[in-house]
Design a protein around this motif. Structure first.
Motif, PDB file in Angstrom:
ATOM      1  N   ALA A   1       2.153  80.443  -1.229  1.00 53.01           N
ATOM      2  CA  ALA A   1       0.758  80.459  -1.687  1.00 53.01           C
ATOM      3  C   ALA A   1       0.448  81.765  -2.418  1.00 53.01           C
ATOM      4  O   ALA A   1      -0.197  81.756  -3.478  1.00 53.01           O
ATOM      5  N   ARG A   2       0.897  82.888  -1.879  1.00 51.05           N
ATOM      6  CA  ARG A   2       0.632  84.176  -2.528  1.00 51.05           C
ATOM      7  C   ARG A   2       1.417  84.297  -3.829  1.00 51.05           C
ATOM      8  O   ARG A   2       0.920  84.837  -4.813  1.00 51.05           O
ATOM      9  N   LEU A   3       2.653  83.770  -3.836  1.00 50.56           N
ATOM     10  CA  LEU A   3       3.441  83.787  -5.058  1.00 50.56           C
ATOM     11  C   LEU A   3       2.761  82.947  -6.132  1.00 50.56           C
ATOM     12  O   LEU A   3       2.675  83.354  -7.298  1.00 50.56           O
ATOM     13  N   ALA A   4       2.242  81.793  -5.753  1.00 54.95           N
ATOM     14  CA  ALA A   4       1.524  80.940  -6.703  1.00 54.95           C
ATOM     15  C   ALA A   4       0.307  81.661  -7.270  1.00 54.95           C
ATOM     16  O   ALA A   4      -0.008  81.532  -8.462  1.00 54.95           O
ATOM     17  N   GLU A   5      -0.381  82.421  -6.446  1.00 54.98           N
ATOM     18  CA  GLU A   5      -1.544  83.198  -6.911  1.00 54.98           C
ATOM     19  C   GLU A   5      -1.107  84.249  -7.932  1.00 54.98           C
ATOM     20  O   GLU A   5      -1.756  84.441  -8.955  1.00 54.98           O
ATOM     21  N   LEU A   6       0.007  84.924  -7.683  1.00 57.04           N
ATOM     22  CA  LEU A   6       0.510  85.900  -8.651  1.00 57.04           C
ATOM     23  C   LEU A   6       0.887  85.232  -9.969  1.00 57.04           C
ATOM     24  O   LEU A   6       0.592  85.754 -11.047  1.00 57.04           O
ATOM     25  N   VAL A   7       1.525  84.080  -9.891  1.00 59.24           N
ATOM     26  CA  VAL A   7       1.886  83.325 -11.103  1.00 59.24           C
ATOM     27  C   VAL A   7       0.629  82.969 -11.883  1.00 59.24           C
ATOM     28  O   VAL A   7       0.578  83.112 -13.114  1.00 59.24           O
ATOM     29  N   ARG A   8      -0.408  82.527 -11.173  1.00 66.24           N
ATOM     30  CA  ARG A   8      -1.668  82.181 -11.834  1.00 66.24           C
ATOM     31  C   ARG A   8      -2.254  83.394 -12.553  1.00 66.24           C
ATOM     32  O   ARG A   8      -2.689  83.301 -13.705  1.00 66.24           O
ATOM     33  N   LEU A   9      -2.243  84.556 -11.899  1.00 68.37           N
ATOM     34  CA  LEU A   9      -2.789  85.772 -12.507  1.00 68.37           C
ATOM     35  C   LEU A   9      -1.986  86.190 -13.735  1.00 68.37           C
ATOM     36  O   LEU A   9      -2.557  86.662 -14.727  1.00 68.37           O
ATOM     37  N   VAL A  10      -0.678  86.003 -13.695  1.00 70.42           N
ATOM     38  CA  VAL A  10       0.143  86.295 -14.871  1.00 70.42           C
ATOM     39  C   VAL A  10      -0.192  85.312 -15.989  1.00 70.42           C
ATOM     40  O   VAL A  10      -0.383  85.702 -17.142  1.00 70.42           O
ATOM     41  N   ASP A  11      -0.263  84.027 -15.653  1.00 65.70           N
ATOM     42  CA  ASP A  11      -0.575  83.002 -16.650  1.00 65.70           C
ATOM     43  C   ASP A  11      -1.927  83.246 -17.313  1.00 65.70           C
ATOM     44  O   ASP A  11      -2.101  82.972 -18.499  1.00 65.70           O
ATOM     45  N   GLU A  12      -2.886  83.779 -16.562  1.00 64.62           N
ATOM     46  CA  GLU A  12      -4.229  84.044 -17.088  1.00 64.62           C
ATOM     47  C   GLU A  12      -4.310  85.386 -17.812  1.00 64.62           C
ATOM     48  O   GLU A  12      -5.339  85.720 -18.381  1.00 64.62           O
ATOM     49  N   GLY A  13      -3.245  86.166 -17.766  1.00 69.24           N
ATOM     50  CA  GLY A  13      -3.249  87.451 -18.446  1.00 69.24           C
ATOM     51  C   GLY A  13      -3.885  88.575 -17.651  1.00 69.24           C
ATOM     52  O   GLY A  13      -4.054  89.679 -18.165  1.00 69.24           O
ATOM     53  N   VAL A  14      -4.258  88.308 -16.401  1.00 68.76           N
ATOM     54  CA  VAL A  14      -4.849  89.340 -15.551  1.00 68.76           C
ATOM     55  C   VAL A  14      -3.787  90.377 -15.182  1.00 68.76           C
ATOM     56  O   VAL A  14      -4.036  91.578 -15.207  1.00 68.76           O
TER      57      VAL A  14
END
Length: 74
Positions: free
Chosen positions: A27-40
């Protein structure tokens, strides 16, 4: 010397050691992937090397001037 969870070897020649415990957390890894995908979060990768080219990756680091991470991929 082997690696033992929770072990804290004594300082040798002024080099201190510490222990890091890592557990899988999808779940935390998925959150990091999402933040990378969003450019955050941005990643700086200097280069990628196949695992069998680890010697080349170390040589590249030894050359110096690397801006970013050198990544080994399976």
């Amino acid at each position: 010397m082997g690696v033992r969870p929770g072990a804290h070897p004594a300082s040798v020649r002024g080099v201190r050691t510490g222990a890091v415990a890592v557990t899988a957390d999808g779940a935390r890894l998925a959150e990091l992937v999402r933040l990378v995908d969003e450019g955050v979060l941005t990643l700086r990768v200097a280069g990628t090397f196949a695992l069998e080219d680890a010697v080349k990756a170390h040589a590249r680091l030894a050359e110096g001037g690397v801006r970013g991470r050198v990544v080994l991929v399976p």
